[in-house]
Design an enzyme around this catalytic site. Structure first.
Site, short mmCIF file in Angstrom:
data_model
loop_
_atom_site.label_atom_id
_atom_site.label_comp_id
_atom_site.label_asym_id
_atom_site.label_seq_id
_atom_site.Cartn_x
_atom_site.Cartn_y
_atom_site.Cartn_z
N ASP A 12 1.70 0.78 1.64
CA ASP A 12 2.94 1.33 1.05
C ASP A 12 2.68 2.73 0.48
O ASP A 12 3.11 3.05 -0.62
CB ASP A 12 3.46 0.39 -0.05
CG ASP A 12 4.91 0.73 -0.44
OD1 ASP A 12 5.59 1.42 0.35
OD2 ASP A 12 5.34 0.30 -1.52
N ILE A 64 7.32 2.22 -17.86
CA ILE A 64 7.10 3.52 -17.19
C ILE A 64 7.28 3.42 -15.68
O ILE A 64 7.24 4.42 -14.98
CB ILE A 64 5.71 4.12 -17.52
CG1 ILE A 64 4.59 3.13 -17.22
CG2 ILE A 64 5.66 4.61 -18.94
CD1 ILE A 64 3.20 3.71 -17.40
N LYS A 84 0.50 -3.67 -16.05
CA LYS A 84 1.47 -4.11 -15.04
C LYS A 84 1.68 -5.61 -15.19
O LYS A 84 0.72 -6.39 -15.13
CB LYS A 84 0.95 -3.78 -13.63
CG LYS A 84 1.97 -4.15 -12.55
CD LYS A 84 1.60 -3.53 -11.21
CE LYS A 84 2.69 -3.81 -10.17
NZ LYS A 84 2.40 -3.16 -8.90
N VAL A 105 5.65 -1.88 -14.84
CA VAL A 105 4.50 -1.24 -15.47
C VAL A 105 4.94 -0.69 -16.83
O VAL A 105 5.99 -0.04 -16.93
CB VAL A 105 3.93 -0.10 -14.60
CG1 VAL A 105 2.69 0.51 -15.25
CG2 VAL A 105 3.61 -0.60 -13.20
N GLY A 158 6.48 -5.99 -9.75
CA GLY A 158 6.39 -6.12 -11.20
C GLY A 158 6.80 -4.87 -11.92
O GLY A 158 7.31 -3.92 -11.31
#
Lengths: 291, 118
Positions: free
Chosen positions: A140, A32, A55, A40, A38
């Protein structure tokens, strides 16, 4: 030259990439989301019989730092971590709440009214301010990292490059144009997130934006960190004042704007005073003629 | 400041201002003191009633209606009293009294503190 058809190669790539969860309680359903740290997945938690988001960190992230950090942040605006562990191939993973909703940038395409957008922004600020209070900066923040639930609940996600407020300089991280200038040099503090929030606020504003709101966004995303709001609470408070029709700290109203605001806030009072004056004038000038 | 006190002050001030406008009517200029006092007392009476109402009912519309109603009633009672020459100033007293009452009712709703509910 390849001896396998493209479809077969794609399938082999998918199989190789799909993490092996056979020794865990999770059954992966689909990918998704994918980021620099990484991937998810949506997964089924067979033990508790519920859907979760898992994740899987990229190889090389030996310590599940993000999961540990998120576990410290128990807030309605931050997805809770349920579980963490390692896969047979050594990659770390953690399971968290699966958020049913849309990303902020997708949500904004539905063009909700400005007050609804700003109330959403206040919720984002609350979650970020909470993290700052716990000594964590996100680093972020961007619309793609903010999820809006079905009932207007807000979740700040992807804390992969988050760091401690009092931590040492880190490699440059963030996403232009939401990345504060100081991040390119590895520096960051609470005002780094204020910068990103200012840019997000700009995304929320209509075109042309109301001047006080534009001034808030401009102050929040000033290139010089010292010129920004000192913290997220101050930014949120100014947006709250704008929502309440009050003067904001980032913008000095002109006299006509002040008068217009006073008029908007005291419509009934002004109407009554106007009526009283009109009655008095009527009686003074016209009543004798009616006798 | 509690709401009846707000009503009392608003009524006194607005009543006095309303009474002072009688100066523009030369026929009653000689009775300015009586008019000022009467108008202030009328405003204070409306203010106290609206203030107590505002403690019980939190509604701008109710405040406006009660203020206008009591303002009109008290203005009518004042207007019943004739001038020395026998003239009654019903229009000149009752219409402003009605608007001023609404203003006092509005102010008691918006200003002052109501007691906390147990």
């Amino acid at each position: 030259m390849s001896f396998l058809p493209d479809r077969a190669l794609d399938h082999l790539r998918d199989v190789a990439e799909t993490p092996d969860f056979s020794e865990t309680r999770y059954q992966v359903e689909e990918e998704i989301g994918r980021g620099g740290m990484g991937i998810v997945y949506r997964a089924w938690d067979a033990q508790l019989e519920r859907r979760v988001a898992v994740k899987v960190m990229n190889a090389g992230y030996a310590i599940n730092r993000e999961a540990k950090l998120l576990a410290q942040l128990e807030h309605p605006g931050i997805a809770p971590v349920y579980d963490a562990g390692a896969l047979p191939d050594g990659r770390c993973y953690y399971a968290m709440r699966l958020i049913q909703g849309r990303r902020l940038d997708e949500f904004l395409r539905a063009e909700p009214a400005l007050p609804a957008r700003l109330r959403l922004f206040e919720k984002i600020c609350e979650a970020v301010a909470f993290a700052h209070n716990r000594g964590v900066i996100h680093c972020d923040l961007k619309p793609q990292n903010i999820m809006v639930g079905e009932f207007g609940e807000v979740f700040v996600v992807d804390w992969g490059v988050a760091r401690a407020l009092d931590g040492a300089p880190a490699p440059p991280a963030g996403t232009p144009p939401y990345m504060a200038p100081e991040q390119s040099g590895g520096g960051a503090d609470a005002r780094t997130d204020v910068f990103a929030l200012g840019r997000i606020l700009r995304d929320l504003m209509p075109d042309p934006p109301p001047r006080p709101l534009a001034a808030i966004a401009q102050k929040a995303s000033a290139r010089d960190a010292a010129a920004r709001f000192a913290n997220v609470q101050q930014l949120a408070a100014d947006v709250g004042r704008f929502l309440d029709g009050q003067p904001v700290a980032a913008y000095r109203d002109t006299v006509p704007e002040r008068l217009a605001r006073f008029g908007r806030q005291n419509q009934v009072l002004l109407l009554l005073l106007g009526t009283y004056l009109a009655v008095k004038l009527f009686l003074y000038f016209l009543a004798p003629a009616l006798k | 400041m509690n709401k009846p006190v707000v009503g009392l002050i608003a009524g006194a001030v607005l009543g006095a201002i309303d009474g002072a406008t009688a100066w523009f009517t030369p026929a009653v200029r000689s009775e300015m003191t009586t008019i000022l006092m009467g108008s202030s007392v009328k405003g204070m009476a409306v203010g106290i009633i609206c203030g107590f109402l505002a403690r019980k009912v939190h509604s701008t519309a109710a405040g406006l209606a009660a203020g206008a109603g009591f303002g009109l009633l008290f203005a009518y009672l004042v207007a019943l009293m004739p001038e020395p020459d026998g003239t009654h100033y019903y229009l000149q007293i009752m219409v402003p009294g009605f608007v001023l009452g609404a203003l006092i009712g509005f102010l008691t709703q918006k200003m002052g503190t109501a007691p906390a509910k147990a």
